[in-house]
Structure formats: structure tokens, C-alpha cells
Enzyme design. Structure first.
Site, PDB file in Angstrom:
ATOM      1  NE  ARG A  24      -4.142  -1.213   0.613  1.00 32.09           N
ATOM      2  CZ  ARG A  24      -5.162  -0.831   1.316  1.00 32.09           C
ATOM      3  NH1 ARG A  24      -5.599  -0.139   2.239  1.00 32.09           N
ATOM      4  NH2 ARG A  24      -6.295  -2.455   0.888  1.00 32.09           N
ATOM      5  NE  ARG A  28      -7.820   6.310   2.461  1.00 32.14           N
ATOM      6  CZ  ARG A  28      -9.042   5.803   3.218  1.00 32.14           C
ATOM      7  NH1 ARG A  28      -9.634   6.321   2.920  1.00 32.14           N
ATOM      8  NH2 ARG A  28      -8.799   4.821   3.199  1.00 32.14           N
ATOM      9  NE  ARG A  37      -9.520   8.165  -3.434  1.00 31.56           N
ATOM     10  CZ  ARG A  37     -11.200   8.293  -2.601  1.00 31.56           C
ATOM     11  NH1 ARG A  37     -11.602   9.027  -3.488  1.00 31.56           N
ATOM     12  NH2 ARG A  37     -11.424   7.921  -1.750  1.00 31.56           N
ATOM     13  CG  ASP A  73      -9.380  -2.517  -4.368  1.00 32.04           C
ATOM     14  OD1 ASP A  73      -8.639  -2.167  -3.471  1.00 32.04           O
ATOM     15  OD2 ASP A  73      -9.969  -4.123  -3.657  1.00 32.04           O
ATOM     16  CE1 TYR A 150     -12.780  -7.179   2.565  1.00 33.43           C
ATOM     17  CE2 TYR A 150     -11.170  -8.341   1.915  1.00 33.43           C
ATOM     18  CZ  TYR A 150     -12.085  -7.353   2.471  1.00 33.43           C
ATOM     19  OH  TYR A 150     -11.108  -6.458   2.973  1.00 33.43           O
TER      20      TYR A 150
HETATM   21  O1  CP3 Z   1       0.100  -1.288  -2.067  1.00 34.05           O
HETATM   22  C1  CP3 Z   1      -0.520  -0.194  -3.178  1.00 34.05           C
HETATM   23  O2  CP3 Z   1       0.002   0.997  -3.305  1.00 34.05           O
HETATM   24  C2  CP3 Z   1      -1.897  -1.215  -4.258  1.00 34.05           C
HETATM   25  C3  CP3 Z   1      -2.883  -0.620  -4.147  1.00 34.05           C
HETATM   26  C4  CP3 Z   1      -4.135  -1.878  -3.932  1.00 34.05           C
HETATM   27  C5  CP3 Z   1      -5.240  -0.885  -2.980  1.00 34.05           C
HETATM   28  N1  CP3 Z   1      -5.622  -1.946  -2.459  1.00 34.05           N
HETATM   29  C6  CP3 Z   1      -5.480   0.409  -3.179  1.00 34.05           C
HETATM   30  C7  CP3 Z   1      -6.314   0.930  -2.437  1.00 34.05           C
HETATM   31  C8  CP3 Z   1      -3.375  -2.697  -3.591  1.00 34.05           C
HETATM   32  C9  CP3 Z   1      -1.984  -4.145  -3.383  1.00 34.05           C
HETATM   33  C10 CP3 Z   1      -5.403  -3.438  -2.918  1.00 34.05           C
HETATM   34  C11 CP3 Z   1      -5.058  -4.560  -1.784  1.00 34.05           C
HETATM   35  C12 CP3 Z   1      -6.389  -5.040  -1.297  1.00 34.05           C
HETATM   36  N2  CP3 Z   1      -7.679  -3.760  -1.462  1.00 34.05           N
HETATM   37  C13 CP3 Z   1      -5.777  -5.953  -0.151  1.00 34.05           C
HETATM   38  C14 CP3 Z   1      -4.931  -6.905   0.370  1.00 34.05           C
HETATM   39  C15 CP3 Z   1      -4.659  -6.039   0.754  1.00 34.05           C
HETATM   40  C16 CP3 Z   1      -4.719  -5.767   2.094  1.00 34.05           C
HETATM   41  O3  CP3 Z   1      -4.415  -4.297   2.879  1.00 34.05           O
HETATM   42  O4  CP3 Z   1      -4.226  -6.326   3.103  1.00 34.05           O
HETATM   43  C17 CP3 Z   1      -7.208  -6.080   0.414  1.00 34.05           C
HETATM   44  C18 CP3 Z   1      -8.287  -6.397   1.712  1.00 34.05           C
HETATM   45  C19 CP3 Z   1      -8.772  -4.883  -0.068  1.00 34.05           C
HETATM   46  C20 CP3 Z   1      -9.630  -3.976   0.031  1.00 34.05           C
HETATM   47  C21 CP3 Z   1      -9.696  -3.056   0.203  1.00 34.05           C
HETATM   48  N3  CP3 Z   1      -9.501  -2.045  -0.592  1.00 34.05           N
HETATM   49  C22 CP3 Z   1      -9.742  -2.257   1.716  1.00 34.05           C
HETATM   50  C23 CP3 Z   1     -10.377  -2.580   2.569  1.00 34.05           C
HETATM   51  C24 CP3 Z   1      -9.902  -1.005   1.096  1.00 34.05           C
HETATM   52  C25 CP3 Z   1      -9.761   0.210   2.824  1.00 34.05           C
HETATM   53  C26 CP3 Z   1     -11.744   0.699   2.481  1.00 34.05           C
HETATM   54  C27 CP3 Z   1     -11.624   2.233   3.235  1.00 34.05           C
HETATM   55  O5  CP3 Z   1     -12.378   3.203   2.829  1.00 34.05           O
HETATM   56  O6  CP3 Z   1     -10.557   2.139   3.952  1.00 34.05           O
HETATM   57  C28 CP3 Z   1     -10.097  -0.827  -0.316  1.00 34.05           C
HETATM   58  C29 CP3 Z   1      -9.959   0.554  -1.191  1.00 34.05           C
HETATM   59  C30 CP3 Z   1      -8.461   0.644  -1.248  1.00 34.05           C
HETATM   60  N4  CP3 Z   1      -7.791  -0.034  -2.313  1.00 34.05           N
HETATM   61  C31 CP3 Z   1      -7.758   2.477  -0.906  1.00 34.05           C
HETATM   62  C32 CP3 Z   1      -6.023   2.046  -2.010  1.00 34.05           C
HETATM   63  C33 CP3 Z   1      -5.301   3.181  -1.802  1.00 34.05           C
HETATM   64  C34 CP3 Z   1      -8.214   3.355  -0.212  1.00 34.05           C
HETATM   65  C35 CP3 Z   1      -8.985   4.349  -1.235  1.00 34.05           C
HETATM   66  C36 CP3 Z   1      -9.195   5.561  -1.620  1.00 34.05           C
HETATM   67  O7  CP3 Z   1      -9.998   5.874  -0.369  1.00 34.05           O
HETATM   68  O8  CP3 Z   1      -8.215   6.372  -1.567  1.00 34.05           O
END
Ligand code: CP3
Length: 343
Positions: A24, A28, A37, A73, A150
Site C-alpha cells: 500500500r 491516502r 482523489r 484493488d 468479501y
Molecule cells: O499497495 C498499493 O499501493 C497498490 C494498491 C492496492 C490497493 N488495494 C489500493 C487501495 C492494493 C495492493 C490493494 C489490495 C487490497 N485491497 C487488499 C489486500 C491488502 C491488504 O491491505 O490486506 C484488500 C483487503 C483490499 C480491499 C480494500 N480496498 C479495502 C479493505 C479498502 C479500504 C477501504 C477504506 O475505506 O479504507 C480498499 C480501498 C483501497 N484500495 C484504498 C487503496 C489505496 C483506499 C482508497 C481511498 O479511499 O482512497
């Protein structure tokens, strides 16, 4: 940063310094990301290859990390499979309608990644062109268990009640669902490598919720198949999950080249159990990136000490970068690791 440092470490070859990247690493906590964003939702960022490429490159430009990870994602494949996906502010992902029965599973489509997720593959090509071989690009997907959880829960869960209910109460439906996700995920990862991804990471973030016997019986065979399909592409494959210390040997036996380790287990103990024949990735506690510098330094030194200078250590966090992380600390950690391990 040298171009081969990360890929060489995946293969346990000698490197000029320990490679560093952060799960990640785009997100943010970075002002550049927050600025984009304002214009795009998270899904829009993923769907626009130019925007996704830009976000992928942000941490590469800001820090001297040794790998880029594609901005996408793990939940994207559920849409071409036939589910709807939204991100609700403060609540996380929301999937509908949740998969609960054999009929629900039967309705899911095994799509062709070039059709269903062509925009991700296009982002891979754009990033590769922009990186010009200077930094390797990691593609990724969610592992069958985490994706299934999920899809069944419809969003995040604390107890995985519905997931475990299907696993034990309707094993036939569970196996059909896992098989479908396995097929889709293997094809998706292969397509990313074909589009130019130079390493692939499988995220099984929540697998640690299971007992060893449930992991072995209901999850391991499917992760193994996905990893096998990914390995066939010829690029190194990383397998990550959290809370795996009670089944670390099974997790290793799923077959990846690089085993991700979270912060709960010392890297020395983890590597000894995994065996020095595999590379390891980890395992700074993400919260440590928010500590004052002296404590952060000490925590980074501790991880490196436990890695013992062996070939095949990729420095990373034990899970993703947290929102309140100061970007300067990410840069500092990257520099320290390079400086302290240079030979
Ligand atoms: O690592 C990176 O920089 C690449 C991008 C990446 C994202 N998601 C972008 C993202 C990667 C590798 C993921 C994987 C991901 N997504 C996982 C596995 C990794 C982990 O952290 O365990 C999981 C479980 C998800 C599912 C997911 N997507 C969740 C739980 C969330 C958070 C929701 C929230 O409201 O915080 C996301 C959204 C997400 N995916 C964000 C990012 C940067 C937050 C985005 C935002 O609100 O701007």
C-alpha cells in the site's frame, strides 16, 4: 535503487543492498494521492489506466523504493464475475448481493481478464513504458480465501461468520466458489505478467482467521493452484497473509518463491521455519512508521538484525502503510535500509 535489486532478492541472488518497497505504498497518506482523489473515486482511479499509472508512480518518484506495485484493488474481479462493488466512506468495500448459496455461486461468471479487466492490463503496459526498466513492476491479485470472504460477507467482517458457515455447512458450494475464483485469479495473474508485470503478489490478507486444519483442507489446495498458474509465467511470485504463524509451514507449502511475513512473528524465527531455501518479505509493524525517529530507527534495525544479512530478504511492512503515516518516514526507512545493508 537499482533495477534488479528486488527481482534478484526474490530469486535469493546476491544484491548490492536489501531491496525495499511498501505494501500500500500508494494511498491516502500521500498528498499527491489525495490531490488526485479529489477528482476521481477509488474505482475511477482504477478504471482510468493513465490515472492508475500516475498513482503507481507517485511513491516511486517520492521515495527510492525498489519496486512499483500496480495501483488497482484485489476486489476488482468481483465486478466481471457479476457482483456490484462500491467503496463507502468510513465503512470500506461493499459487495452485493453477497454469495450465500450454491445457486449464487453458479451465477458467477468465469470471465476472460482481457475483456473483464482490460483496463488493469492497460495500466500495466503504461507503467512499464514509463518506468523504462528502471524499477520493476509488481502485479497482484487477492487469494481465493480473502476474495471469497468479501464475496460471502458482502464487505469486511470481524468473525467471518457467513464464510465459515458455508465452508463447514455447505462444503460443495464452498468448493465450487473457490474453484471459480481460482480459475479467474490464475488467468488474471497470468494476463498481468503477459502485459508486463515482472513479479506477482497474491494477497491472502485474512487467511490467518482460520485454524491450521481449516486452512489445509479448505484453502491451501486452491492457493496452491493459483500460485502454480502464476509461476508458469516465469516471474517470481510472492504470497502474503497476516496472522499465519500457526500454519506457516502450510503457507510455505502453497509454493510461492517469496513468503510474506507479518510483524507478529520475529523474522528470524519465521525464516527458520520457512527454510532458508525461500526468500522472505517483511516485516516492520506498520504503526512503527508513526513513531519518533529514534524508535523507528531501532525497529528497522531490529528487522534487519533478524534477517541476519541472508540473501533473499525483501524489506517491507508486515501489512499495508496506514493512513496517518508521515511520508518522510517512508523515505527515511528506505534510505536507512539501503545505507545499512550496502556492501
Ligand atoms: O499497495 C498499493 O499501493 C497498490 C494498491 C492496492 C490497493 N488495494 C489500493 C487501495 C492494493 C495492493 C490493494 C489490495 C487490497 N485491497 C487488499 C489486500 C491488502 C491488504 O491491505 O490486506 C484488500 C483487503 C483490499 C480491499 C480494500 N480496498 C479495502 C479493505 C479498502 C479500504 C477501504 C477504506 O475505506 O479504507 C480498499 C480501498 C483501497 N484500495 C484504498 C487503496 C489505496 C483506499 C482508497 C481511498 O479511499 O482512497
Amino acid at each position: 535503487m537499482t533495477a534488479m535489486r528486488f527481482l534478484d532478492a526474490c530469486r535469493r541472488k546476491k544484491t548490492d543492498a536489501t531491496p525495499v518497497w511498501f505494501m500500500r505504498q500508494a494511498g491516502r497518506y500521500m498528498p499527491e494521492y489525495r490531490a488526485l482523489r479529489k477528482k476521481y473515486s477509488i474505482l475511477e482511479l482504477c478504471e482510468h489506466p493513465e490515472a492508475a499509472a500516475e498513482v503507481t508512480l507517485q511513491p516511486v518518484r517520492a521515495f527510492e523504493v525498489d519496486a512499483a506495485i500496480l495501483f488497482a484493488d484485489i476486489l476488482l474481479p468481483v465486478r466481471p464475475m457479476g457482483m456490484s462493488l462500491t467503496f463507502v466512506k468510513g465503512e470500506g468495500p461493499c459487495l452485493s448481493k453477497p454469495i450465500r448459496t450454491a445457486q449464487d455461486v453458479a451465477r458467477l461468471r468465469a470471465f476472460n481478464p482481457k475483456e473483464g479487466l482490460g483496463y488493469v492490463l492497460e495500466a500495466v503496459r503504461l507503467v512499464r513504458a514509463e518506468l523504462e526498466g528502471k524499477t520493476p513492476l509488481i502485479g497482484f491479485a487477492g487469494a481465493p480465501f480473502t476474495l471469497a470472504s468479501y464475496m460471502i460477507e458482502g464487505g469486511p467482517s470481524k468473525d467471518y461468520r457467513n464464510t465459515k458457515a458455508m465452508m463447514h455447512g455447505n462444503p460443495k458450494a464452498w468448493r465450487a466458489l473457490m474453484q471459480k475464483i481460482t480459475q479467474v485469479t490464475g488467468a488474471y495473474l497470468s494476463a498481468q505478467a503477459e502485459a508486463g508485470a515482472q513479479a506477482l503478489q497474491l494477497f491472502d490478507s485474512w487467511a490467518g482467521q482460520l485454524s491450521k486444519s481449516d486452512y489445509d483442507a479448505f484453502v491451501l489446495p486452491y492457493s496452491r493452484k493459483v500460485l502454480k498458474a502464476a509461476s508458469k509465467t516465469g516471474v517470481p511470485v510472492i504470497h502474503f497473509a497476516t496472522g499465519t504463524s500457526h500454519f506457516l509451514e502450510s503457507f510455505r507449502d502453497a509454493g510461492a518463491d517469496v513468503i510474506g511475513v507479518d510483524w507478529r512473528l520475529g523474522l528470524d524465527e519465521a525464516w527458520k521455519r520457512i527454510g532458508y531455501g525461500r526468500a522472505v518479505q517483511g516485516n516492520l509493524d506498520p504503526i512503527h512508521l508513526q513513531l519518533p525517529r529514534p524508535q523507528l530507527k531501532k525497529a528497522v534495525r531490529e528487522v534487519l538484525k533478524r534477517a541476519g544479512g541472508r540473501r533473499g530478504h525483501i524489506f517491507n511492512l508486515g501489512h499495508g502503510v496506514l493512513t496517518h503515516t508521515p511520508p518522510d518516514n517512508v523515505r527515511a526507512v528506505t534510505e536507512w535500509v539501503h545505507e545499512w545493508t550496502a556492501n
